[in-house]
Design a protein around this motif. Structure first.
Motif, mmCIF file in Angstrom:
data_model
loop_
_atom_site.group_PDB
_atom_site.id
_atom_site.type_symbol
_atom_site.label_atom_id
_atom_site.label_comp_id
_atom_site.label_asym_id
_atom_site.label_seq_id
_atom_site.Cartn_x
_atom_site.Cartn_y
_atom_site.Cartn_z
ATOM 1 N N MET A 90 0.619 -1.316 0.019
ATOM 2 C CA MET A 90 -0.058 -0.136 0.082
ATOM 3 C C MET A 90 0.850 1.297 0.135
ATOM 4 O O MET A 90 0.505 2.128 -0.760
ATOM 5 C CB MET A 90 -0.987 0.017 1.391
ATOM 6 C CG MET A 90 -2.108 -0.842 1.117
ATOM 7 S SD MET A 90 -3.365 -0.343 -0.062
ATOM 8 C CE MET A 90 -4.684 -1.481 0.304
ATOM 9 N N THR A 100 -5.563 4.948 0.398
ATOM 10 C CA THR A 100 -4.629 3.939 0.988
ATOM 11 C C THR A 100 -3.895 4.584 2.183
ATOM 12 O O THR A 100 -3.233 3.776 3.221
ATOM 13 C CB THR A 100 -3.613 3.654 -0.499
ATOM 14 O OG1 THR A 100 -2.771 4.926 -0.664
ATOM 15 C CG2 THR A 100 -4.460 2.908 -1.405
ATOM 16 N N SER A 104 -2.940 2.612 6.023
ATOM 17 C CA SER A 104 -1.117 2.360 6.436
ATOM 18 C C SER A 104 -1.150 3.287 7.701
ATOM 19 O O SER A 104 0.009 3.151 8.349
ATOM 20 C CB SER A 104 -0.405 3.293 5.248
ATOM 21 O OG SER A 104 -0.605 2.461 3.973
ATOM 22 N N TYR A 141 -7.345 -7.919 -1.996
ATOM 23 C CA TYR A 141 -6.086 -7.616 -0.700
ATOM 24 C C TYR A 141 -5.768 -8.845 -0.402
ATOM 25 O O TYR A 141 -6.449 -9.924 -0.279
ATOM 26 C CB TYR A 141 -6.962 -7.171 0.396
ATOM 27 C CG TYR A 141 -7.536 -5.646 0.216
ATOM 28 C CD1 TYR A 141 -6.808 -4.503 -0.187
ATOM 29 C CD2 TYR A 141 -9.068 -5.567 0.104
ATOM 30 C CE1 TYR A 141 -7.465 -2.975 -0.406
ATOM 31 C CE2 TYR A 141 -9.758 -4.328 -0.209
ATOM 32 C CZ TYR A 141 -8.748 -3.125 -0.408
ATOM 33 O OH TYR A 141 -9.373 -1.872 -0.813
#
Length: 325
Positions: A90, A100, A104, A141
């Protein structure tokens, strides 16, 4: 006898050629991880499913071990259709696709199960949709593990234990700000230098998941591993929008479903890989600190969230993720 053998060999070559010829299109897929790694094997399995379900018309050739370049380079190639599929972390997308950044953030997920529930649901779909305006089609994912602190000095059981420690981090503003908020000295450096830096005392420790802690040999020089799981960042499989637009709606549906069906493959392989690594690290005598109150760590992240989730859209996304049971 020789004629029979020659005929058999020619027939087998012809059969192999026919099998290869079945694929009307062979997609190129990139991954920086080595062959056998859970993400690589998941895309291979996706390719098998896609070939079978398309009657042999569509195949995927996986280029592992950064054969097509490092992630930053392959993202650019994927955008322009030189690479068709790409399994990417990511982080490299953070400056391009703002959604994104949220996944994170430190401690955005309570645990791996929470991450799965969020990313398997409407929030995950929404983030995948954010890739399309930038030239990518988000498909799936994959698990990349949870990152925790390890060091050579002492058990880390609280924020106070981190104060003043030199901890290696990736070259990421979020990572540096996270360590600053915890009172440690963030020390960005290339991954390949970490072992000797810990061994010689240039840094006190680093942070990573079980397989990386083990396979890098860092457990040999860092005898304390605290399972605080400050980062649980999923990896993403994308397809070039250029390549996607060449497919019929029916074939697009086949690609989406094959990608979705590869997710359990990745998770199973990742869980197995983590278990093997954990067993090896424990057997080596590393002290594992798994009883830790995460609350003070989470509360310390307020300035990091204020800096990096700095729009109403991103703040809403944070709130929705945190509210997911």
């Amino acid at each position: 006898m020789m004629k029979t053998l020659t005929a058999a060999l020619l027939a087998s070559v012809a059969f192999a050629g026919a099998a290869m010829a079945e694929c009307e299109v062979t997609f190129k897929s990139s991954d920086t991880h080595p062959d056998g790694y859970p993400t690589v094997e998941a895309v291979k399995r996706m390719g098998e499913m896609l070939k079978e379900r398309s009657g042999g018309r569509m195949c995927i050739e996986v280029y592992h071990s950064a054969q097509l370049g490092q992630e930053k380079d392959t993202i650019e190639q994927t955008k322009f259709g030189v690479i068709d599929f790409n399994r990417v972390s990511m982080g490299p997308f953070n400056n391009l696709i703002e959604e994104t950044k949220v996944v994170s953030l430190p401690f955005i997920f309570r645990d791996v199960a929470h991450m799965h529930r969020v990313m398997d649901g409407p929030i995950g779909d929404e983030i995948l949709a954010g890739f399309e305006p930038h030239g990518f089609v988000g498909l799936a994912y994959y698990d990349g593990g949870s990152r925790s602190f390890y060091n050579r000095q002492k058990p880390i059981t609280s924020i106070d234990d981190l104060k003043g420690m030199k901890i290696r981090v990736m070259q990421s503003d979020v990572f540096v700000d996270m360590m600053t908020a915890l009172g440690a000295n963030a020390t960005p450096m290339p991954y390949g230098e970490v072992y000797s830096a810990i061994q010689t005392g240039v840094i006190d420790g680093a942070e990573n998941n079980w397989p990386s802690f083990e396979s890098s040999g860092h457990f040999e020089v860092a005898g304390y591993y605290t399972l605080n799981q400050h980062l649980i960042v999923p990896e993403v499989l994308v397809m070039s929008k250029v390549s996607w637009d060449k497919l019929s709606p029916e074939d697009q549906a086949l690609v989406r479903q094959a990608a979705k069906d590869s997710i359990p493959v990745n998770r199973e392989l990742w869980a197995a890989r983590e278990k093997v690594s954990e067993e090896k690290v424990r057997a080596a005598g590393v002290q594992i600190i798994d009883q830790i109150d995460k609350t003070p760590f989470i509360e310390a992240m307020v300035p990091v969230y204020q800096k990096h989730a700095n729009t109403p859209k991103l703040q809403s996304l944070v709130e929705r993720i945190q509210a997911t049971e």
